[in-house]
Structure formats: C-alpha cells, structure tokens
Design a protein around this motif. Structure first.
Motif, mmCIF file in Angstrom:
data_model
loop_
_atom_site.group_PDB
_atom_site.id
_atom_site.type_symbol
_atom_site.label_atom_id
_atom_site.label_comp_id
_atom_site.label_asym_id
_atom_site.label_seq_id
_atom_site.Cartn_x
_atom_site.Cartn_y
_atom_site.Cartn_z
ATOM 1 N N VAL A 111 41.819 30.561 45.378
ATOM 2 C CA VAL A 111 42.153 29.474 46.308
ATOM 3 C C VAL A 111 43.602 29.585 46.763
ATOM 4 O O VAL A 111 43.934 29.337 47.928
ATOM 5 C CB VAL A 111 41.899 28.102 45.637
ATOM 6 N N LYS A 112 44.478 29.981 45.841
ATOM 7 C CA LYS A 112 45.904 30.113 46.154
ATOM 8 C C LYS A 112 46.220 31.431 46.872
ATOM 9 O O LYS A 112 47.389 31.717 47.148
ATOM 10 C CB LYS A 112 46.731 30.023 44.859
ATOM 11 N N ASP A 113 45.193 32.208 47.123
ATOM 12 C CA ASP A 113 45.334 33.497 47.815
ATOM 13 C C ASP A 113 46.157 34.497 46.997
ATOM 14 O O ASP A 113 46.830 35.362 47.551
ATOM 15 C CB ASP A 113 45.963 33.307 49.201
ATOM 16 N N GLU A 114 46.078 34.359 45.670
ATOM 17 C CA GLU A 114 46.704 35.348 44.781
ATOM 18 C C GLU A 114 45.613 36.336 44.375
ATOM 19 O O GLU A 114 45.051 36.276 43.270
ATOM 20 C CB GLU A 114 47.328 34.647 43.570
ATOM 21 N N LYS A 115 45.308 37.233 45.305
ATOM 22 C CA LYS A 115 44.110 38.073 45.190
ATOM 23 C C LYS A 115 44.136 38.996 43.975
ATOM 24 O O LYS A 115 43.126 39.137 43.260
ATOM 25 C CB LYS A 115 43.934 38.892 46.469
ATOM 26 N N ASP A 116 45.260 39.634 43.747
ATOM 27 C CA ASP A 116 45.341 40.581 42.620
ATOM 28 C C ASP A 116 45.104 39.887 41.288
ATOM 29 O O ASP A 116 44.367 40.390 40.432
ATOM 30 C CB ASP A 116 46.708 41.286 42.605
ATOM 31 N N GLU A 117 45.742 38.710 41.126
ATOM 32 C CA GLU A 117 45.563 37.956 39.886
ATOM 33 C C GLU A 117 44.118 37.465 39.759
ATOM 34 O O GLU A 117 43.537 37.489 38.677
ATOM 35 C CB GLU A 117 46.526 36.769 39.842
ATOM 36 N N ALA A 118 43.534 37.015 40.879
ATOM 37 C CA ALA A 118 42.146 36.537 40.856
ATOM 38 C C ALA A 118 41.209 37.640 40.380
ATOM 39 O O ALA A 118 40.343 37.421 39.513
ATOM 40 C CB ALA A 118 41.741 36.052 42.243
ATOM 41 N N ILE A 119 41.389 38.845 40.923
ATOM 42 C CA ILE A 119 40.534 39.981 40.543
ATOM 43 C C ILE A 119 40.692 40.295 39.056
ATOM 44 O O ILE A 119 39.710 40.563 38.349
ATOM 45 C CB ILE A 119 40.863 41.216 41.413
ATOM 46 N N MET A 120 41.935 40.238 38.566
ATOM 47 C CA MET A 120 42.171 40.541 37.150
ATOM 48 C C MET A 120 41.447 39.554 36.242
ATOM 49 O O MET A 120 40.853 39.941 35.221
ATOM 50 C CB MET A 120 43.682 40.527 36.858
ATOM 51 N N PHE A 121 41.481 38.263 36.584
ATOM 52 C CA PHE A 121 40.790 37.271 35.758
ATOM 53 C C PHE A 121 39.272 37.397 35.875
ATOM 54 O O PHE A 121 38.551 37.234 34.884
ATOM 55 C CB PHE A 121 41.252 35.858 36.124
ATOM 56 N N TYR A 122 38.777 37.692 37.077
ATOM 57 C CA TYR A 122 37.333 37.898 37.223
ATOM 58 C C TYR A 122 36.869 39.103 36.405
ATOM 59 O O TYR A 122 35.802 39.082 35.774
ATOM 60 C CB TYR A 122 36.968 38.090 38.694
ATOM 61 N N LYS A 123 37.678 40.169 36.405
ATOM 62 C CA LYS A 123 37.316 41.352 35.611
ATOM 63 C C LYS A 123 37.318 41.035 34.122
ATOM 64 O O LYS A 123 36.534 41.596 33.348
ATOM 65 C CB LYS A 123 38.296 42.496 35.899
#
Length: 745
Positions: free
Chosen positions: A708-720
C-alpha cells in the motif's frame, strides 16, 4: 699458543656465523685458536663452524653441562681460555687486546666480560651483567650438571670485553618449554644428591618461576636464601632475584624487607636493589621513599661503572635497561602525591615511546592546574602516526569521562582545533552543524567507542539513525552504542522510542543496525516489565531475520545452527526454534526455553518473564478460550462489513477484559491501514510480531502495508517470507500471484 677460544654448540645456526665473524677482530691481533665442540647438531652449525676453524670436535650429549664444558676445554692448547656461547657477538675488544699485549695477563688469573642480554629487536630493552669467561689454563675446570660454574682463581680483571647476547630473542615457545623441562629434570636430579646446595636451590627456583609454578619457585628461592644466610656469604644475585620474585608475586612488604637487608649488609650501589625497593614502596603507598630510591637507581644507571653490577660477577643487571620505566614510575608517584606541576615537568624529559604510558596522568595534571591549552601543544608535538593519535585520544577520553560536566566544553573547545577527525568529533560535541553524510563518514572512520557521541548528537537533533549508520560495521556500532548507553543515559529512552517507530523491515542493513541498538539497550539494564520484554523481542526479531538472510532462507534453522560460531547468534536461532513448540507441545516448550538459560544467563530475566506469561495463558480455562475466539470472530466480521467504529468499540471492550494478543493487534492494524494511518499500523504489526514471531497473518499484513505504501522491494521480501513459512498451498499461490503483480507494475 696464547689464547684458546672455546665454544660448545648444538643447532646454533641462527647466530653462530655472527658470533664467529665478530671474533676475527681479536684473532687477527692475538695468537689464538678457535675450538668448537658439537654435541649433536642437525642443522648447518657444523658447516658454518668449519668455515672458521678446522678444530671442530664431537661428543654425545649426556645431560651434564660441566662435563661437556670440561671436554671442550680439554682440546685447548692456549695459555688462556676464552669461553663463549654461540649467540654472543663481540662488540668492544680493545681491552682484551691490551690485556695480552701488556703484562696484565701475568698479574691476573681470570677476567670477566660484560654481557648485554638483548630482549628486543631494536636492542633498546636489555639487561647487563658481568660473567667470568677468560681463565688461565692451569687446572681449570667446571662443576655442576647445569648452570655450570667455573672453578676459578682470583684475582679477577673486570670487564675485559663487551658482548651482545641474543639468546633471549626469537625463542619460540615450544623450544623454550623443552629447554625449561630439560633443566628441571637435571636440577631435580642434582637437588637429590645435594639438597642443601644454595646455588642449585636458587636455579631450581628460577626455573619454576619461568614455567609459572610460583609456589614451588618461591619455596626453593627462599630456601636458597636461608642456606646462603647460614654460611654468611650471600651473593648479590640471590638478593636481587628474590626481590624480583616478591614483586612478581605482589608480596611488596617482603620485597622491601629483603632490599633493606641487602643495603644494611652488602653495599649501596646495587642498581637492581634500588629499583625493586622503589617499586615495592610505591605499592606500599610510601611514595616519598620510593622517589628517593628511584633517584638512586637513575644515578647508578647513568654512572654505571661505579655500580655493583659493573664490578661484581655475582650481581645480575636485571633492571639496568629499565630506565624509561623508572622515569614513568617516578611520574606516577608524583601524581599520587598530587604534585601535578612536577608531573608536567618530569614528563618533558621522557622519550616519546615512553610518554604514551603516562598520557592520562599528564593530561589530568594539566587539567588540575588549569593548563588545558597545553594539551593541544602536546598532541601536535607528539603525534607521529594514526596509531599514536588513537593512543593519545584514548587517554584524553578517559580524563574527559572523569572531569566535571561544566568543564567538558572547555576541553572540547581546545581539542576542536586539532586538524583531523578527532578535532571534528569535538566540534560535533560543541554542537556545530554537520550533515548526515559528514557524520556518517566520521562513524565509518572513527572506530573508537567515544565516536558514539556522534550518535548522541544525531539523537538530540532528531536525525535518522538508520541513515546515519549506513555502512558502519557491526563491531564499531556495538562499541558506539555501548558508550552512549553507559555515559549518556539520558538518551536511552529516546533510542527505545526510535526503535518502536522504525517501520517493519527485512532490509539487511537496517536489520543489522536495529539488532545492534536493541541488544545494547537490553544489556544496558535500564528497562523493566513491558519495555524490557519489548526490547528483548525486538532484538530476537531483528537478529533472527538478519541471520536468516545472511545464511540463505532456504536453510532450516537446524542447518544454520551448524554453521554459526557466535554464541549470541546461536541463542537467537535456538530461541526461534523453541517458539515452534508453543502450540504443539506447551510443556516441552517451557522445558526447552528454561534450558536456554543455562548457557545464556544474560537473558534469564527476559526468559522468566516469557515463561510466566505463557504459563498463565496455558492455564486459562477452555471456556474462556472459547469466549475469546467467538468475540474475535465478531470483531473480524464487523471489520469485513466496514463497521469500523463498532469494531473499535468491541476491540476496546476485549482489551479491557483480556490481555493484548497478536490477533487483536492484527485487526487494529487493518483498521489503521483503512484509515491511512500507516505509521500506527507499522507499530501495531511490530507489537504483534513481538507476541508471535511466526504468525503468518502478521507477516501477510506487513507485506500488504508495504504494498500500500508503494515500498515494493520490502513488500516482495515479506511475501517471500510467507512462502518460506507457510505450508498452506492456497495461501502460497495467492502470495506468488501478488509478487508477480508487484513485479509487473
């Protein structure tokens, strides 16, 4: 033949050629022969020997030094015999040439040489002693299986030549221990034959001290002295070595007593006695007496040839080369007497290499007499290298920690004039403005704990610590935070609040920084109850996520443990492994987490808090658990249909009755996200992770928040991370689809 030069060797290639070559200076001017007896060399010693003489003989070693010496001199044809060791280099030889060219050799029966026993490569550290080495070849022999003694006839001509002795240089520990063990065996055998021989007892005492058997050493050394006293003929070396033993054993009153006994019964020119007496009196708080005896020591060192050491073959020169240490000790005595002006005056006469030992005393004296401007002059005058500057700075910092707070700015102002990083640090302390980039560079290069004041400056000026500490290695961060938590206690609460505000992250560098801060807060022992528990969880979470990334997330925790050497990191991984037992086997969980305390006592307090809370939870009745589950379900349904206000009322009611838990925190975080209050959502999700670090819903919500915050790299890391944690196929497919959409957007 006038002179036979006799050596006994075994594997002496290291110094042998230097020894033999130096002898050319007397062999060319005195009718002489060179005799070498080899007792079993396996190196190039024999080859080197034959380059200088054809008189090389061989005997099998028999553990009897005197016997071997006597066999070596049996080959001598000269009227006189000069005995040498293979690691002694002739330096001054004019007197020995004059001795044989004049009629002096007809008036004496033996002569001593001076040995400078070199202890350092630069030859600045040494001892001096006279040794009988030149003898008239008339029924001359040695006695004693070890530390053999020449049976000589007087009169003695003193100091006929000077040699450098290199035997104490480059001796590896294995060789040293073998030699000491060999000597011990021979000496113990000799003491059985003659238990009341004072000299054998003396040498046995020295040998035991060399192998650090102090009680045995003192037993034999004191027995030796008693035996010498009985025969009323105590050699100087017995006094000086016993005094040295007492110093090493910190028996300063006994040292003082034996030194005074010497001065009453022997002479008043023994360098060693005055040195050891001065040291012992310093430790006995007799500073004035100590100073007087140091003065006598220095006078005799400067006028060596009137000293006992220069005129007696029975006097060791243990302390002859320790003048610089005496000067330092004198300054320390003046400091203890609060004679600060004298400290400053005496320091002016000390060589740079020695003054580093009294920087702290000197700087404190300058502060005490209000001459802090002189510190800058000393710094600029004495600094020779980066290593030296750190030494000076560390001493200054020790003084700064002790002085009044009101005076610190005065010193900072003086030190800010230094044209290097240390000068910049003091400008930071004075509050001058710096960019984060400039401060970061100071932390990367500073490396000393006191550069932690840069972080203290950042805290007080609301700078981003994560940005400030980019590329600063963990050990240096550790020392910085340890420093400010120890000496700037007012910033501890600010650091705690800062950690709570830091958004959830899987960024490697941020994890490293946050784990460092949280561990130092944890070890700082300034928090209790909930705050302490939060810090513990923060440390575990940040460090565990850091370790997982370093060691590859595809490895299991058990596999990672196999590779870990660091005790701290092993604890973190073990703690996380134990957490998996919480729901599966509560009793085993409690048992395993208690076991962690055994090897990690520093975390005892935190683990006991966790056990207490967990025990209360598992003792909760099934009826209450069912009620809580039903109530949570109602709240979740209310959120799903958009009744946010009703949901918040229900959550408040729940928290009034029950303790905060991970599921409730997740619900509150969803409401915060819906209300665009992202910072609050981050904090709530962080708290949720504290309570349950393996809760997949929490990780999912963090990933969603990052998205939501558009922090894409961090989002991907948590999803992984969810993919690694979960076994639910539908969730894994959903997460993979989310990752794909983020990557394509």
């Amino acid at each position: 033949m006038l002179l036979s030069i006799v050596l006994m060797i075994k594997n002496e290639e290291k110094f042998l050629e230097k020894t033999l070559k130096a002898l050319d200076n007397i062999r060319k001017k005195i009718n002489s022969e060179l005799i070498i007896l080899d007792t079993g060399s396996t190196d190039k010693s024999i080859e080197i020997s034959k380059m200088y003489t054809n008189k090389v003989y061989f005997e099998k070693w028999n553990n009897d030094f005197a016997d071997m010496r006597n066999k070596s001199i049996s080959y001598a044809n000269g009227d006189w015999i000069l005995i040498l060791d293979a690691d002694e280099e002739l330096l001054e030889y004019e007197k020995i040439i004059e001795f044989f060219k004049s009629d002096l050799h007809e008036k004496y029966n033996c002569a001593s040489v001076e040995l400078k026993n070199i202890n350092s490569e630069d030859c600045k550290s040494y001892t001096r002693s006279l040794n009988l080495r030149l003898f008239k070849n008339e029924d001359f022999r040695y006695e004693g299986a070890i530390h053999e003694q020449a049976m000589h006839k007087e009169p003695i001509y003193n100091n006929i030549a000077v040699f450098n002795h290199y035997g104490y240089l480059y001796v590896d520990e294995d060789f040293k221990q073998k030699k000491l063990k060999r000597n011990e065996i021979i000496l113990l055998n000799e003491i059985k034959k003659n238990p009341n021989n004072p000299y054998i007892n003396f040498q046995l005492g020295k040998n035991f001290m060399a192998i650090n058997k102090k009680e045995e050493a003192l037993l034999y050394m004191e027995k030796s002295m008693d035996l010498y006293r009985e025969c009323k003929n105590i050699p100087e070396y017995a006094y000086s070595n016993l005094a040295r033993f007492y110093i090493e054993l910190k028996q300063f009153d006994k040292c003082e007593k034996v030194c005074i006994e010497y001065l009453q019964n022997k002479d008043d020119k023994n360098i060693d006695i005055y040195y050891f007496l001065a040291i012992s009196q310093s430790f006995l708080y007799k500073y004035e007496e100590s100073l007087k005896n140091y003065e006598k020591y220095l006078y005799l060192v400067d006028n060596y040839y009137i000293s006992t050491q220069a005129n007696s073959v029975y006097a060791d020169g243990i302390t002859v080369g320790l003048k610089q240490y005496a000067q330092v000790n004198i300054i320390e005595n003046y400091y203890r007497l609060e004679k600060y002006e004298e400290v400053i005056k005496q320091s002016e006469n000390i060589d740079f290499e020695e003054i580093k030992d009294i920087y702290e005393i000197l700087f404190d004296s300058l502060y005490k007499v209000n001459k802090i401007n002189e510190i800058l002059n000393i710094y600029n005058k004495k600094i020779l290298s980066q290593v030296d500057s750190k030494y000076i700075e560390s001493s200054l910092e020790n003084i700064i920690l002790k002085i009044k707070e009101n005076d610190k700015n005065k010193i900072y102002k003086v030190l800010s004039n230094i044209d290097n990083d240390y000068g910049l640090l003091n400008k930071v302390r004075l509050g001058e403005k710096f960019t984060i980039k400039e401060l970061n560079r100071l932390l990367v290069d500073g490396k000393q704990a006191y550069y932690g004041d840069v972080i203290y400056y950042a805290i007080n000026n609301n700078l981003d610590i994560l940005e400030l500490l980019q590329n600063v290695s963990y050990p240096y961060m550790q020392s910085y935070f340890s420093y400010i938590i120890s000496y700037k206690r007012e910033c501890v609460s600010s650091l705690y609040d800062y950690l709570l505000r830091v958004p959830n992250t899987l960024n490697l560098n941020k994890l490293n920084i946050c784990s460092c801060i949280s561990r130092n807060l944890l070890m700082g022992d300034g928090f209790y109850s909930d705050k302490y528990e939060n810090i513990f969880y923060m440390y575990i979470k940040y460090r565990y996520d850091f370790i997982k990334q370093i060691y590859n997330q595809n490895l299991s925790d058990e596999e990672i443990l196999y590779f870990l050497k660091d005790k701290e990191d092993r604890f973190v991984v073990k703690f996380n492994l134990v957490q998996n037992l919480k729901d599966k086997d509560p009793l085993k969980y409690i048992k395993e987490i208690k076991n962690l305390i055994v090897d990690n006592k520093e975390y005892k307090k935190a683990i006991e808090i966790l056990i207490d809370k967990f025990s209360k939870n598992i003792n909760e009745s099934e009826e209450i658990k069912k009620l809580k589950k039903q109530y949570k379900s109602l709240i979740e349904n209310s959120i799903n249909i958009g009744n946010i206000n009703d949901s918040l009322i229900m959550i408040n009611e729940y928290e009034t009755v029950y303790c905060e838990d991970s599921e409730i925190l997740n619900m509150k975080s969803i409401i915060s996200i819906l209300k665009n209050n992202y910072e609050e959502a981050e904090c709530l999700l962080k708290k949720s992770l504290f309570l349950d670090s393996i809760n997949v819903n929490t990780i999912f919500n963090i990933a969603y928040l990052k998205e939501v915050k558009d922090e894409k790299d961090e989002a991907i890391m948590f999803y992984k991370k969810i993919i690694d944690m979960s076994e639910e196929k539908s969730l894994i497919l959903e997460v993979k689809e989310k990752i794909k959409l983020i990557q394509e957007s």
